[in-house]
Design a protein around this motif. Structure first.
Motif, PDB file in Angstrom:
ATOM      1  N   HIS A 175      -3.675  -8.231   1.265  1.00 53.19           N
ATOM      2  CA  HIS A 175      -2.962  -7.313   0.525  1.00 53.19           C
ATOM      3  C   HIS A 175      -1.505  -7.873  -0.169  1.00 53.19           C
ATOM      4  O   HIS A 175      -0.980  -7.588  -1.407  1.00 53.19           O
ATOM      5  CB  HIS A 175      -2.481  -5.893   1.225  1.00 53.19           C
ATOM      6  CG  HIS A 175      -3.775  -5.091   1.317  1.00 53.19           C
ATOM      7  ND1 HIS A 175      -4.230  -4.423   0.343  1.00 53.19           N
ATOM      8  CD2 HIS A 175      -4.384  -4.559   2.265  1.00 53.19           C
ATOM      9  CE1 HIS A 175      -5.213  -3.466   0.500  1.00 53.19           C
ATOM     10  NE2 HIS A 175      -5.272  -3.439   1.955  1.00 53.19           N
ATOM     11  N   GLN A 205       0.931  -1.404   0.057  1.00 51.84           N
ATOM     12  CA  GLN A 205      -0.109  -0.151   0.054  1.00 51.84           C
ATOM     13  C   GLN A 205       1.026   1.293   0.125  1.00 51.84           C
ATOM     14  O   GLN A 205       0.278   2.331  -0.196  1.00 51.84           O
ATOM     15  CB  GLN A 205      -0.953  -0.057   1.101  1.00 51.84           C
ATOM     16  CG  GLN A 205      -1.994  -1.039   1.142  1.00 51.84           C
ATOM     17  CD  GLN A 205      -2.951  -0.951   2.375  1.00 51.84           C
ATOM     18  OE1 GLN A 205      -2.676  -1.553   3.443  1.00 51.84           O
ATOM     19  NE2 GLN A 205      -4.138  -0.179   2.300  1.00 51.84           N
ATOM     20  N   CYS A 209     -10.634   0.492   3.608  1.00 54.78           N
ATOM     21  CA  CYS A 209      -9.331   0.207   3.375  1.00 54.78           C
ATOM     22  C   CYS A 209      -8.535   1.578   2.842  1.00 54.78           C
ATOM     23  O   CYS A 209      -9.167   2.322   2.425  1.00 54.78           O
ATOM     24  CB  CYS A 209      -9.411  -0.783   2.212  1.00 54.78           C
ATOM     25  SG  CYS A 209      -7.362  -1.309   1.636  1.00 54.78           S
TER      26      CYS A 209
HETATM   27 ZN    ZN Z   1      -6.651  -2.534   2.955  1.00 54.32          ZN
END
Ligand code: ZN
Length: 196
Positions: free
Chosen positions: A140, A51, A94
């Motif tokens: 993820h 991320q 998220c």
């Molecule tokens: Zn997430």
């Protein structure tokens, strides 16, 4: 030192399957600190390395979401889940899908195995909110997002919001704020060479 930035859907690194970490150095400690700061700034309780465009198997979590609750901070390196039991549905969000929430089914309890930054093994049974965070973040690392776990009826109401995110991403590409696929694969290769 690299300066990390949160990436959002449909950034390609969110679909990249992260590779196991083979070494920990001072820079990785710094990167993890940055990940915690980004997580708190965006009011999250967990953040996976991809991320922030790091293609390595690591995520951070703090179920309190409060930067003052340092003792609740956890770093999971090369995490593995075993013995999932039961099913429970609850709402998830998220940081890479800003403004989007939906109910997701997860295992109720599980066993987790991982290492922390000091190389100590983390192992044991987990349930409740932390079990949900671990499943969401581990997804993820495999390039999976919570929207992938929704039924057709579950995803339909999110269509417009997802389209907006795609549009925003395309604009970022056009203005050069988001690297091209070629630049991204070079960055991914650089990080993998360094830590995997
Ligand atoms: Zn997430």
């Amino acid at each position: 030192m690299a300066k990390l930035q949160l990436v959002t859907f449909p950034h390609p690194v969110l679909r990249h399957k992260s590779k196991p970490i083979m070494r920990v150095d001072a820079e990785l400690h710094d990167l993890v600190n940055q990940m915690f700061e980004i997580m708190y700034d965006f009011r999250g309780v967990g953040l996976a390395a991809n991320q922030v465009a790091l293609p390595i198997r690591l995520f951070v979590a703090n179920p309190s979401g409060d930067r003052k609750e340092k003792e609740q901070e956890m770093v999971f390196i090369n995490p593995v889940i075993n013995k999932p039991k039961g099913t429970v549905e609850a709402e998830e969000g998220c940081l890479s899908l800003p403004g989007i929430n939906a109910n997701v089914f997860r295992s109720k309890s599980l066993e987790v195995n991982a290492y922390n930054l000091q190389g100590m093994e983390i192992a044991g049974p987990v349930d409740g909110f932390l079990a949900r965070i671990i499943q969401h973040e581990l997804d993820h690392l495999d390039g999976v997002m919570f929207i992938d776990r929704l039924s057709e009826e579950g995803i339909r109401p999110l269509g417009e919001d997802l389209t907006k995110l795609v549009r925003r991403f395309d604009e970022g590409r056009n203005t050069g704020n988001i690297p091209s696929d070629q630049q991204l694969s070079e960055q991914i290769a650089m990080w993998e060479k360094k830590y995997c």
